[in-house]
Design a protein around this motif. Structure first.
Motif, PDB file in Angstrom:
ATOM      1  N   ASN A 201       0.807  -1.226   0.000  1.00 37.40           N
ATOM      2  CA  ASN A 201       0.000   0.000   0.000  1.00 37.40           C
ATOM      3  C   ASN A 201       0.844   1.283   0.000  1.00 37.40           C
ATOM      4  O   ASN A 201       0.422   2.301   0.542  1.00 37.40           O
ATOM      5  CB  ASN A 201      -0.979   0.008   1.169  1.00 37.40           C
ATOM      6  N   LYS A 202       2.002   1.233  -0.619  1.00 39.34           N
ATOM      7  CA  LYS A 202       2.863   2.408  -0.793  1.00 39.34           C
ATOM      8  C   LYS A 202       3.281   2.468  -2.257  1.00 39.34           C
ATOM      9  O   LYS A 202       3.530   1.437  -2.893  1.00 39.34           O
ATOM     10  CB  LYS A 202       4.124   2.341   0.087  1.00 39.34           C
ATOM     11  N   ALA A 203       3.374   3.676  -2.807  1.00 39.20           N
ATOM     12  CA  ALA A 203       3.770   3.845  -4.199  1.00 39.20           C
ATOM     13  C   ALA A 203       5.224   3.456  -4.390  1.00 39.20           C
ATOM     14  O   ALA A 203       6.076   3.725  -3.549  1.00 39.20           O
ATOM     15  CB  ALA A 203       3.557   5.285  -4.637  1.00 39.20           C
ATOM     16  N   ALA A 204       5.500   2.787  -5.513  1.00 37.51           N
ATOM     17  CA  ALA A 204       6.854   2.387  -5.870  1.00 37.51           C
ATOM     18  C   ALA A 204       6.998   2.512  -7.381  1.00 37.51           C
ATOM     19  O   ALA A 204       6.006   2.453  -8.116  1.00 37.51           O
ATOM     20  CB  ALA A 204       7.126   0.963  -5.416  1.00 37.51           C
ATOM     21  N   LEU A 205       8.215   2.711  -7.843  1.00 34.43           N
ATOM     22  CA  LEU A 205       8.433   2.843  -9.276  1.00 34.43           C
ATOM     23  C   LEU A 205       9.743   2.205  -9.678  1.00 34.43           C
ATOM     24  O   LEU A 205      10.645   2.021  -8.859  1.00 34.43           O
ATOM     25  CB  LEU A 205       8.413   4.306  -9.697  1.00 34.43           C
ATOM     26  N   LEU A 206       9.842   1.864 -10.959  1.00 31.97           N
ATOM     27  CA  LEU A 206      11.074   1.331 -11.528  1.00 31.97           C
ATOM     28  C   LEU A 206      11.903   2.512 -12.018  1.00 31.97           C
ATOM     29  O   LEU A 206      11.596   3.123 -13.035  1.00 31.97           O
ATOM     30  CB  LEU A 206      10.762   0.377 -12.683  1.00 31.97           C
ATOM     31  N   VAL A 207      12.941   2.832 -11.284  1.00 35.59           N
ATOM     32  CA  VAL A 207      13.729   4.033 -11.550  1.00 35.59           C
ATOM     33  C   VAL A 207      14.388   3.981 -12.921  1.00 35.59           C
ATOM     34  O   VAL A 207      14.449   4.976 -13.637  1.00 35.59           O
ATOM     35  CB  VAL A 207      14.789   4.221 -10.437  1.00 35.59           C
ATOM     36  N   ASP A 208      14.875   2.814 -13.328  1.00 35.08           N
ATOM     37  CA  ASP A 208      15.588   2.697 -14.602  1.00 35.08           C
ATOM     38  C   ASP A 208      14.688   2.946 -15.807  1.00 35.08           C
ATOM     39  O   ASP A 208      15.176   3.334 -16.870  1.00 35.08           O
ATOM     40  CB  ASP A 208      16.218   1.311 -14.732  1.00 35.08           C
ATOM     41  N   LEU A 209      13.386   2.733 -15.664  1.00 35.80           N
ATOM     42  CA  LEU A 209      12.462   2.922 -16.781  1.00 35.80           C
ATOM     43  C   LEU A 209      11.699   4.242 -16.719  1.00 35.80           C
ATOM     44  O   LEU A 209      10.891   4.530 -17.599  1.00 35.80           O
ATOM     45  CB  LEU A 209      11.471   1.761 -16.831  1.00 35.80           C
ATOM     46  N   CYS A 210      11.955   5.042 -15.706  1.00 36.56           N
ATOM     47  CA  CYS A 210      11.224   6.297 -15.516  1.00 36.56           C
ATOM     48  C   CYS A 210      11.553   7.286 -16.629  1.00 36.56           C
ATOM     49  O   CYS A 210      12.714   7.459 -17.014  1.00 36.56           O
ATOM     50  CB  CYS A 210      11.584   6.902 -14.155  1.00 36.56           C
ATOM     51  N   GLU A 211      10.534   7.937 -17.155  1.00 30.32           N
ATOM     52  CA  GLU A 211      10.697   8.947 -18.207  1.00 30.32           C
ATOM     53  C   GLU A 211      10.907  10.343 -17.636  1.00 30.32           C
ATOM     54  O   GLU A 211      11.084  11.292 -18.385  1.00 30.32           O
ATOM     55  CB  GLU A 211       9.484   8.938 -19.133  1.00 30.32           C
TER      56      GLU A 211
END
Length: 100
Positions: A30-40
């Motif tokens: 229940n926390k936001a997460a992202l793939l840093v290597d694919l971030c635009e």
């Protein structure tokens, strides 16, 4: 700039996950997460976060900022004794009058 999620502020609403154009965001525990290597790096997630839990930070690639402009003197600059252009006729280039 790469977005950073403050997990202590994130309430897991999922607004950022739904609106991410690259579809690289999700919820983990229940926390936001992202793939840093694919971030635009578009910034939409930070703009849409209702509680401002997403911020941008500059990447640290381990590059140290050094400025060497004043470290060493310029060696291509002529010294007054080496000037050969602009010498007044009758002088030797160091300010002494030559008779001759």
């Amino acid at each position: 700039m790469i977005p950073r999620v403050d997990v202590f502020k994130c309430n897991g609403c999922g607004v950022c996950v739904k609106r991410c154009p690259a579809h690289i965001m999700g919820l983990i525990k229940n926390k936001a997460a992202l793939l840093v290597d694919l971030c635009e790096e578009c910034g939409i997630c930070a703009e849409l976060c209702p509680i401002e839990a997403i911020h941008f930070r500059l990447p640290n690639k381990g590059i140290e900022a050094t400025h060497e402009t004043y470290v060493s003197p310029r060696e291509d600059r002529p010294t007054p004794g080496n000037w050969s252009v602009g010498v007044v006729r009758g002088y030797d280039g160091e300010g002494h009058y030559k008779e001759g």
